[in-house]
Design an enzyme around this catalytic site. Structure first.
Site: not given
Lengths: 157, 157
Positions: A8, A68, A140
């Protein structure tokens, strides 16, 4: 059996999560965050992301990176920053010979919660359940694990 | 004496130019473009940018990379693409131990033409004059050389 690195990306904090997927079963391997040095030159921070992902790959040996698709803000300046962080993370994976796959936030939510409009907190909850974790990873790191789970579940279908 | 690598990043074409600067005198070393494979996965194209910059650095041994601050479009999707290309180029330089400096289009025009609102074609013309080139480099290579010249001239002041 496949080892999957979920990423991410972000210029301040990049989350990562490593899982194993074997015959539809998921196993947690590792997760964490790469925090870049605040107020350091931006090139230095990008290099910290590269080094961080490089280290995770060397340590845990995943074969594939699932990344992502970054949140598309309306602000071109934020998109540019986020893009640079994403570029640094992706080339770190590519330089280690990993395949790289993209997943949108909607696909990730659909794969993890079964609903593309799910709230962030539901995703984090399901990550914990699906991987049998006793404690919640940071937001996260959980997001990165969710991308990895999305890749594993997409392959199974 | 300093060897400077100028980079004009882009996801389709990344221009590069290497110059030497010694006591205010500039010498052309090399320039060219890295063309990424059209229709290849984006991660693959980012990796081509990394590999291309890596090769130029290994071949010509610059100590510093000067990178153009990419054009800030109003389109966040373009900014995101450009950002990723820029991130890949910057970490390639950083991984080789180069220092990295940013210059805005306005600073580059000011340094090369003496006028921040100069047209692209004027910049290319002045690059040719300042480096004593007999032929014009391609537009992207000329832009990269202009960033390198900007760095050299900024240092001199």
């Amino acid at each position: 059996m496949e080892r999957i690195l979920g990423i991410d990306p972000g210029s301040r904090i990049t989350g990562y999560g490593v899982i194993e997927s074997a015959r539809g079963r998921l196993r947690f391997v590792s997760c964490g965050v790469i925090r870049t040095t605040p107020r350091a030159p931006f090139a230095h921070r990008l290099n910290e992301i590269f080094d961080g992902i490089n280290e995770v790959v060397q340590l845990h040996g995943p074969e594939i990176a699932a990344v992502e698709d970054v949140f598309l803000s309306n602000n071109p300046r934020s998109a540019l920053k986020l893009g640079q962080a994403r570029g640094a993370a992706i080339v770190a994976a590519m330089q280690n010979g990993l395949a790289v796959r993209d997943y949108s936030a909607r696909m990730i939510k659909q794969a993890v919660v079964g609903y593309g409009q799910a709230e962030k907190v539901q995703v984090q909850h399901m990550v914990r359940i699906l991987l049998g974790l006793s404690a919640s990873p940071s937001a996260d790191a959980a997001d990165a694990l969710a991308v990895a789970i999305c890749h594993a579940n997409t392959l199974r279908i």
